[in-house]
Every structure is written in structure tokens, then in C-alpha cells.
Write an enzyme that holds these catalytic residues in place. Structure first.
Site, PDB file in Angstrom:
ATOM      1  N   GLY A 173       0.882  -0.864  -0.282  1.00  0.00           N
ATOM      2  CA  GLY A 173       0.294  -0.126   0.009  1.00  0.00           C
ATOM      3  C   GLY A 173       0.915   1.289  -0.156  1.00  0.00           C
ATOM      4  N   ARG A 236       0.745  -5.463  -5.389  1.00  0.00           N
ATOM      5  CA  ARG A 236       0.129  -6.345  -4.114  1.00  0.00           C
ATOM      6  C   ARG A 236       0.072  -7.771  -4.733  1.00  0.00           C
ATOM      7  NH1 ARG A 236      -0.974  -4.124   1.162  1.00  0.00           N
ATOM      8  NH2 ARG A 236      -2.274  -2.447   0.829  1.00  0.00           N
ATOM      9  N   THR A 264       6.190  -7.527   2.151  1.00  0.00           N
ATOM     10  CA  THR A 264       7.610  -7.147   0.292  1.00  0.00           C
ATOM     11  C   THR A 264       8.900  -7.273   1.660  1.00  0.00           C
ATOM     12  OG1 THR A 264       6.240  -4.928  -0.054  1.00  0.00           O
ATOM     13  CG2 THR A 264       8.595  -5.473  -0.123  1.00  0.00           C
ATOM     14  N   ILE A 291       2.762   2.218   7.193  1.00  0.00           N
ATOM     15  CA  ILE A 291       2.181   3.401   7.853  1.00  0.00           C
ATOM     16  C   ILE A 291       1.536   2.976   9.072  1.00  0.00           C
ATOM     17  CG2 ILE A 291      -0.004   3.517   6.873  1.00  0.00           C
ATOM     18  CD1 ILE A 291       0.076   5.915   5.716  1.00  0.00           C
ATOM     19  N   ASP A 292       0.598   1.709   8.389  1.00  0.00           N
ATOM     20  CA  ASP A 292       0.340   0.931  10.665  1.00  0.00           C
ATOM     21  C   ASP A 292       1.412   1.357  11.708  1.00  0.00           C
ATOM     22  OD1 ASP A 292      -1.635   0.673   8.243  1.00  0.00           O
ATOM     23  OD2 ASP A 292      -1.678  -1.253   8.779  1.00  0.00           O
ATOM     24  N   ARG A 450      -2.889   8.514   3.197  1.00  0.00           N
ATOM     25  CA  ARG A 450      -2.014   7.304   2.720  1.00  0.00           C
ATOM     26  C   ARG A 450      -1.050   8.654   1.276  1.00  0.00           C
ATOM     27  NH1 ARG A 450      -3.343   1.643   1.474  1.00  0.00           N
ATOM     28  NH2 ARG A 450      -3.420   2.544  -0.618  1.00  0.00           N
TER      29      ARG A 450
HETATM   30  N1  LIG Z   1       5.080 -14.336   2.845  1.00  0.00           N
HETATM   31  C1  LIG Z   1       5.501 -13.993   1.081  1.00  0.00           C
HETATM   32  N2  LIG Z   1       6.888 -14.143   0.765  1.00  0.00           N
HETATM   33  C2  LIG Z   1       6.771 -13.285  -0.192  1.00  0.00           C
HETATM   34  N3  LIG Z   1       6.518 -12.263  -0.825  1.00  0.00           N
HETATM   35  C3  LIG Z   1       5.349 -11.934   0.182  1.00  0.00           C
HETATM   36  C4  LIG Z   1       5.148 -12.230   1.183  1.00  0.00           C
HETATM   37  N4  LIG Z   1       3.526 -11.705   1.697  1.00  0.00           N
HETATM   38  C5  LIG Z   1       3.763 -10.767   0.391  1.00  0.00           C
HETATM   39  N5  LIG Z   1       4.596 -11.191  -0.383  1.00  0.00           N
HETATM   40  C6  LIG Z   1       4.123  -9.774  -1.094  1.00  0.00           C
HETATM   41  O1  LIG Z   1       4.940  -8.462  -1.359  1.00  0.00           O
HETATM   42  C7  LIG Z   1       4.147  -7.455  -1.765  1.00  0.00           C
HETATM   43  C8  LIG Z   1       3.694  -6.595  -1.116  1.00  0.00           C
HETATM   44  O2  LIG Z   1       2.761  -7.607   0.127  1.00  0.00           O
HETATM   45  P1  LIG Z   1       1.424  -6.517   0.988  1.00  0.00           P
HETATM   46  O3  LIG Z   1       1.038  -7.696   1.939  1.00  0.00           O
HETATM   47  O4  LIG Z   1       0.318  -6.264  -0.238  1.00  0.00           O
HETATM   48  O5  LIG Z   1       2.429  -5.332   1.371  1.00  0.00           O
HETATM   49  P2  LIG Z   1       3.120  -4.896   2.504  1.00  0.00           P
HETATM   50  O6  LIG Z   1       4.287  -5.250   2.049  1.00  0.00           O
HETATM   51  O7  LIG Z   1       2.969  -3.536   2.343  1.00  0.00           O
HETATM   52  O8  LIG Z   1       3.316  -5.663   3.644  1.00  0.00           O
HETATM   53  C9  LIG Z   1       3.297  -8.464  -2.495  1.00  0.00           C
HETATM   54  O9  LIG Z   1       3.953  -8.519  -4.024  1.00  0.00           O
HETATM   55  C10 LIG Z   1       3.356 -10.488  -2.201  1.00  0.00           C
HETATM   56  O10 LIG Z   1       3.000 -10.847  -3.441  1.00  0.00           O
HETATM   57  O1  LIG Z   2      -6.978  -0.686  -0.632  1.00  0.00           O
HETATM   58  P1  LIG Z   2      -5.395  -1.140   0.040  1.00  0.00           P
HETATM   59  O2  LIG Z   2      -4.417  -0.888  -1.435  1.00  0.00           O
HETATM   60  O3  LIG Z   2      -5.394  -2.878  -0.685  1.00  0.00           O
HETATM   61  O4  LIG Z   2      -4.710  -0.870   1.368  1.00  0.00           O
HETATM   62  C1  LIG Z   2      -5.532  -0.995   2.496  1.00  0.00           C
HETATM   63  C2  LIG Z   2      -4.204  -1.104   3.033  1.00  0.00           C
HETATM   64  O5  LIG Z   2      -2.847  -0.094   3.569  1.00  0.00           O
HETATM   65  C3  LIG Z   2      -2.871  -0.607   4.347  1.00  0.00           C
HETATM   66  O6  LIG Z   2      -3.004   1.706   4.809  1.00  0.00           O
HETATM   67  C4  LIG Z   2      -1.289  -0.065   5.088  1.00  0.00           C
HETATM   68  O7  LIG Z   2      -1.050  -2.043   4.474  1.00  0.00           O
HETATM   69  P2  LIG Z   2       0.377  -2.253   3.937  1.00  0.00           P
HETATM   70  O8  LIG Z   2       1.400  -2.373   4.933  1.00  0.00           O
HETATM   71  O9  LIG Z   2       0.134  -3.699   3.781  1.00  0.00           O
HETATM   72  O10 LIG Z   2       0.648  -1.377   2.491  1.00  0.00           O
HETATM   73  C5  LIG Z   2      -3.507  -0.569   5.831  1.00  0.00           C
HETATM   74  O11 LIG Z   2      -3.617   0.122   7.021  1.00  0.00           O
HETATM   75  C6  LIG Z   2      -4.780  -0.507   4.519  1.00  0.00           C
HETATM   76  O12 LIG Z   2      -5.592  -1.848   5.266  1.00  0.00           O
END
Ligand SMILES: Nc1ncnc2c1ncn2[C@@H]1O[C@H](COP(=O)(O)OP(=O)(O)O)[C@@H](O)[C@H]1O
Ligand SMILES: O=P(O)(O)OC[C@H]1O[C@](O)(COP(=O)(O)O)[C@@H](O)[C@@H]1O
Ligand SMILES: [Mg+2]
Length: 564
Positions: A173, A236, A264, A291-292, A450
Site C-alpha cells: 500500500g 500487491r 514485502t 503506515i501502520d 496515504r
Molecule cells: N510471505 C511472502 N513471501 C513472498 N512475498 C510476499 C509474502 N507476503 C507478501 N509478499 C509480497 O510482497 C508484496 C507486498 O505485500 P503486501 O502484504 O501487499 O504489502 P506490505 O509489504 O505493505 O505488507 C506483494 O507483492 C506480495 O506478493
Molecule cells: O486498499 P488497499 O490498497 O489494499 O490498502 C489498504 C491497506 O493499506 C494499509 O494502509 C497499509 O497496508 P500495507 O502495510 O499492507 O501496505 C492498511 O492500513 C490498509 O488496510
């Protein structure tokens, strides 16, 4: 809890022809650790790389060593660690280095030593042995505990500037400050290390294998920090380790900068492991974005301050709406899937909030000490009120009243139900049943918060993070960078992905919030004891003297000693 640690061959005579043994250590058990030979797949790894520098003789210390750490390794065979013990319980939880699997690599003098701006700085280079403690509050007799390698420029680097081909990717996000980090990576690489071959990967991980790589120069990124979002795009899902590493290899990329949250960083770790398995000279630098503010170990993530500041505008609007109506309620939903930091800090900063609800503190609506009772009282006393709710709060209650199957986003994150909308209806229905006239205004500022550029202090923080990441990658490390107790450090990937940073409701900060809003704690005495016990276990602290648990244990040990 069990974790696997790998010992080098020379420290374990039981090895037949393998490269080493895995040790399964159960920290909660007094039993000695169990030894297991490495699986064939693991034997393929160059062993010197993954060894933990703990000799068999130091086994009595192993439990103490792991106990010194607030989080444990993931319970799978992939979770290898580089732990180094020092005196008085000192432990270095070290990051991976290119020489762990490519021991013969040459080094080069750091070009910064001839840089007109930096060479004037006294002691510009960090000492190779400098480390940063995970915990700074200690007692007279406490062990020195876990440390991380200090970030910063080293005297010698593992890349010659003209050989570096770097790439940058943003995932997950949006968060204020993404563009500043991108800008400072491009400018820092160019200005500090004369690296000019830098590429942007478009739209997150999938961009490694499905889009063109964007050449980036200091000129092309000059003013992007003034814009919100990410100029590279983000997404994502789409993490395909093999395809990503194939592309890194084919294009000759040797430094990968990955900006993103916990998901990520998990992906960055997978990429690093595959790079290592293939024996590539590639450094992977993770820059945590959330951001959380829920990433473990680090003090704070970039963009968090900006988000708290921007949230004030939504709270102010809710306050204006509420105070301009008879029995007015302003309800603001803020981000925070699992951790209520934005809600807590925005509430503490505002002083107009009467109630803050976060995922870490369960609440209930009906009955004595419940939310409805508090709302009625507050409206009677003050004629209006403001409620802040974090998006992950009350999900258990919603699931009970609207049973729907769990849905996941492309990354596998659970999609949450809208607590703000649900609460609005619940409060309206309750007031109607009590024949109370009221008005409720619900504000969800998520995407407005955001999408803004980062504020001044986050801009500086983003710059320092980017510079620390560059210094670490040039020095051959693979890591997640972050501020730990005010100093920048290189943290092993598994440490930031194995747990989540959460608001501790037994901490002083939450107590401050409760006292500032005067809201009910929604906790019974038993809940408080349970939360304290969970906290104690998570931090592996001793049972406090005088507690009922301590008294029970003490009586049992006195009895087993024949009453002595
Ligand atoms: N366990 C994992 N192993 C490999 N890649 C992952 C895993 N979890 C998430 N990702 C990848 O990391 C990227 C971002 O993950 P996401 O959960 O959407 O956001 P954030 O990094 O902010 O938590 C996505 O492209 C997702 O496919
Ligand atoms: O609508 P989207 O893009 O999935 O994002 C919503 C989510 O993104 C966030 O702002 C941040 O999430 P990530 O850390 O996974 O990027 C969360 O607080 C919220 O639930
Ligand atoms: Mg996440």
C-alpha cells in the site's frame, strides 16, 4: 518454542559426510537441544555461510542466548541466523554478507574518502565492530543482550562504482515518503558512490518480469519528493521468486533496493535466499514501509508521523461536525489492520477524542462498562463526542453480527470489514431504541492520508534510511535497514518479518491514552492479568515477585526442597 540453528561441521563430531547439523533447540525446555543432520537441499548451501558461531561447549548458554531475544526465529529450516556471542551476555544478531557464500571477493576503498563533502567529517566511517543494542533499558546485572550491526559507510566496499547496476522497487500500500526514499536512493548512489546505473521496477514485484525497467537519474527524480504516492507504481501479489531472480541475473543487476511492508520484506528474504542459492554477487537491501507502524524491531517507520499529522484534519472535521449538532457524534476510521498506533497517536495528539478503539484492545457494546453506556454518559455530559476507530478493531464483533467468509487481497492479507460503517449503524440503532435524538457523521480519510507527500521530519528520516541502505549494500550486506533506539542498524530479514509491532495495552502509553480520553478500558481484572502474562511470556521475563503465579511457583519449589 523450537527453532533451528545450524552449526558448522567442525563443531559437531557426529556429522558423517554432511556439511553440518541442524540443532533444534526448545527454549522452554530444560532438555538439551536435539541434533539433526541437514537435509539434502540444505547441504547444497555453502556451509560457512549459514553457520552460527556457537560452539557445542557453549550449549548451556544457548538458551540464555535465545532468551535474550524478544522474538524467536521462525520455526522452519530456512530460518538460519548468524549469531555471535561476546562477553556478559552480548549477542550480535548479524546480517548476511556476500562473503558468507563468496569468500574470495575482493574489496575496494570507499569512494567517500575522497568526497569533498564527506571527507571533512571526522570519523566518517563507522567502526566495523559497532553494534546497536535492541534494548536500552537494563538493570545492573542484566546481560548485554541482542545487538544489531550499526548502519553506515565502511572503509572498504565490495563493489566498484562503475560495476554497480542497482534497481529499486516499491510494493504494498501507499505511504507518505515513498518518493523521497526513491529520490534519495538514486541521488545517494550517484552523489556518494558515483553509481549511475540505476533502474526503477514498475508496479511492485511483478514489474521485475512483466514491465520495462526505467532508467533513473538524479535529474529525473529531482522533485518527486514533493509528490505523494510512488513514481514507480506499486502492487500487491505477483511475487514469483524464480522469475524475479531470473530477471535480476539476466539483466546483471547487483544491488536490489526493496521498499515495502512486512509482506514485502518476506518477499525480499525469499529473493535473497534464491540469490544466495545461485551464488550471485547481489546485495538485497530492504527499506521498511508501513503506515501502520507495525514492523517489528524498528523504532518507527517513515510516513507514520505524516499520517498522524494528517489524521488530525479528519479528527478536527469530526469534532466540528459533532459539536455543531445536538447529541452529535463524529466517528473517524484510521488505518491499522493489526496495530492501532496511528489511532493511538492521533488521539493523544488531538485532545478532542473521547474514545479510541484499536485492534489490540477488545471492546464490547452492551452492558456495564460497554461502549453504548459510555456514549450515553458522554452525550449527557458534553452534548457531543468524537470516536476514533482503527480499521482492525472490533472485527470479532462484526464477524459475529454479519457472518461472511474471509476474503483475501492479492498479497494474501485478510480483507477487513468496515468497522466504521458497522459501528455507525450499531450506534444509530441503539440511540433509536433509547429514543435519543442524535446525529452521527462517519469519516474515512484512509486514502487521503496515504496519498500525501511526507512532512519535513519524515523527509529527513527517508533520506537517512536511503543512505544507510546504500552504505550497507555497497559494503556487501543483505538486510532490512531501520532505526533501533535512535541509531540506524542492519537487521536480519527474519527479525522484522517473524513478529509484528503492536500497541501494548499494559504499557504506559495506552494508560496515558485511557486517562486522556477517560474512556472505559473494556478490561476485567482477569483480562489485565492475562495481558500482562502474555507480555511477560513474549519477552521471556521472570515471574514478578509477589504475583500469584510467583507465589504458586515459590511454594512448589519450597515443597519440592522438603520445605527448606
Ligand atoms: N510471505 C511472502 N513471501 C513472498 N512475498 C510476499 C509474502 N507476503 C507478501 N509478499 C509480497 O510482497 C508484496 C507486498 O505485500 P503486501 O502484504 O501487499 O504489502 P506490505 O509489504 O505493505 O505488507 C506483494 O507483492 C506480495 O506478493
Ligand atoms: O486498499 P488497499 O490498497 O489494499 O490498502 C489498504 C491497506 O493499506 C494499509 O494502509 C497499509 O497496508 P500495507 O502495510 O499492507 O501496505 C492498511 O492500513 C490498509 O488496510
Ligand atoms: Mg503488510
Amino acid at each position: 518454542m523450537a527453532s533451528h540453528i545450524i552449526l558448522p561441521k567442525e563443531e559437531e563430531e557426529e556429522v558423517e559426510e554432511g556439511l553440518g547439523v541442524a540443532v533444534e533447540a526448545d527454549h522452554d525446555s530444560p532438555e538439551p537441544p536435539r541434533y539433526r543432520h541437514l537435509q539434502p537441499a540444505q547441504k547444497a548451501l555453502p556451509f560457512s555461510a549459514t553457520c552460527v558461531r556457537i560452539s557445542r561447549d557453549s550449549y548451556p548458554n544457548l538458551r540464555a542466548l535465545r532468551n535474550a531475544s524478544a522474538t524467536s526465529l521462525r520455526d522452519d529450516d530456512d530460518a538460519f541466523a548468524k549469531l555471535d556471542e561476546g562477553d556478559y551476555g552480548y549477542v550480535l544478531d548479524d546480517v548476511q554478507h556476500l562473503t558468507d557464500y563468496l569468500p574470495e571477493l575482493p574489496t575496494f576503498p570507499n569512494p567517500l574518502q575522497d568526497h569533498p563533502a564527506y571527507s571533512t567529517v571526522k570519523q566518517y566511517f563507522v567502526n566495523a565492530d559497532d553494534t546497536v543494542p535492541e534494548k536500552v533499558v537494563v538493570q545492573k546485572n542484566s546481560p548485554r543482550g541482542v545487538h544489531f550491526r550499526r548502519a553506515g559507510p565502511r572503509q572498504r566496499v565490495y563493489f566498484e562504482p562503475e560495476d554497480v547496476k542497482a534497481c529499486i522497487v516499491t510494493c504494498g500500500g501507499l505511504c507518505p515518503g515513498l518518493n523521497t526514499v526513491i529520490r534519495e536512493l538514486v541521488c545517494g548512489l550517484s552523489h556518494m558512490y558515483n553509481v549511475n546505473d540505476v533502474f526503477g521496477i514498475q508496479n511492485g514485484y511483478k514489474g521485475f518480469y512483466s514491465s520495462n525497467y526505467l532508467p533513473m537519474t538524479p535529474k529525473s527524480v529531482n522533485d518527486i519528493h514533493k509528490r505523494g504516492g510512488t513514481v514507480l507504481g506499486s502492487s500487491r501479489g505477483g511475487h514469483d521468486t524464480h522469475k524475479i531472480v531470473d530477471n535480476i541475473q539476466d539483466r546483471g543487476i547487483n544491488q536490489v533496493y526493496i521498499i515495502g511492508g512486512d509482506g514485502t520484506q518476506k518477499g525480499a528474504y525469499e529473493i535473497f535466499k534464491e540469490i544466495r542459492r545461485r551464488g550471485l554477487k547481489v546485495a538485497v537491501a530492504g527499506i521498511p514501509k508501513t503506515i501502520d507502524n507495525d514492523i517489528a524491531v524498528i523504532d518507527k517507520s517513515f510516513g507514520f508521523d505524516t499520517a498522524v499529522e494528517e489524521a488530525q484534519r479528519a479528527i478536527d472535521a469530526a469534532h466540528v461536525e459533532a459539536s455543531s449538532a445536538e447529541n452529535g457524534i463524529g466517528l473517524v476510521k484510521l488505518m491499522g489492520r493489526y496495530s492501532g498506533f496511528i489511532a493511538m497517536y492521533a488521539t493523544l495528539a488531538s485532545r478532542d477524542v473521547d474514545c479510541c478503539l484499536i485492534p489490540e484492545s477488545l471492546f464490547y457494546l452492551e452492558g456495564e462498562g460497554g461502549l453504548f453506556e459510555y456514549i450515553e454518559r458522554r452525550l449527557k455530559e458534553n452534548n457531543h463526542m468524537v470516536i476514533v476507530v482503527a480499521e482492525g478493531a472490533g472485527q470479532d464483533l462484526i464477524a459475529k453480527s454479519i457472518p461472511v467468509a474471509d476474503q483475501l487481497d492479492a498479497s494474501g492479507n485478510k480483507l477487513l470489514l468496515d468497522v466504521g460503517l458497522w459501528l455507525t449503524h450499531k450506534i444509530k440503532d441503539h440511540c433509536k431504541s433509547k429514543k435519543m435524538e442524535m446525529t452521527i457523521k462517519y469519516i474515512d480519510p484512509t486514502y487521503m492520508i496515504r496519498a500525501i507527500p511526507s512532512n519535513a521530519s519524515d523527509n529527513v528520516y527517508c533520506t537517512l534510511l536511503a543512505h544507510s541502505a546504500i552504505h550497507g549494500a555497497m559494503a556487501g550486506y543483505s538486510f532490512t535497514v531501520g532505526m533501533v533506539n535512535g541509531r540506524h542498524a542492519y537487521i536480519p530479514f527474519h527479525r522484522v518479518t517473524s513478529t509484528r509491532n503492536k500497541v501494548k495495552i499494559t504499557d504506559r502509553m495506552w494508560a496515558r491514552l485511557l486517562s486522556s480520553t477517560n474512556q472505559p478500558s473494556f478490561l476485567s481484572k482477569e483480562d489485565i492479568m492475562e495481558a500482562r502474562e502474555a507480555e511477560r511470556l513474549a519477552n521471556r521475563l521472570p515471574v514478578p515477585a509477589g504475583s500469584s503465579e510467583h507465589t504458586k511457583k515459590h511454594s512448589a519449589s519450597v515443597l519440592s526442597n522438603g520445605g527448606k
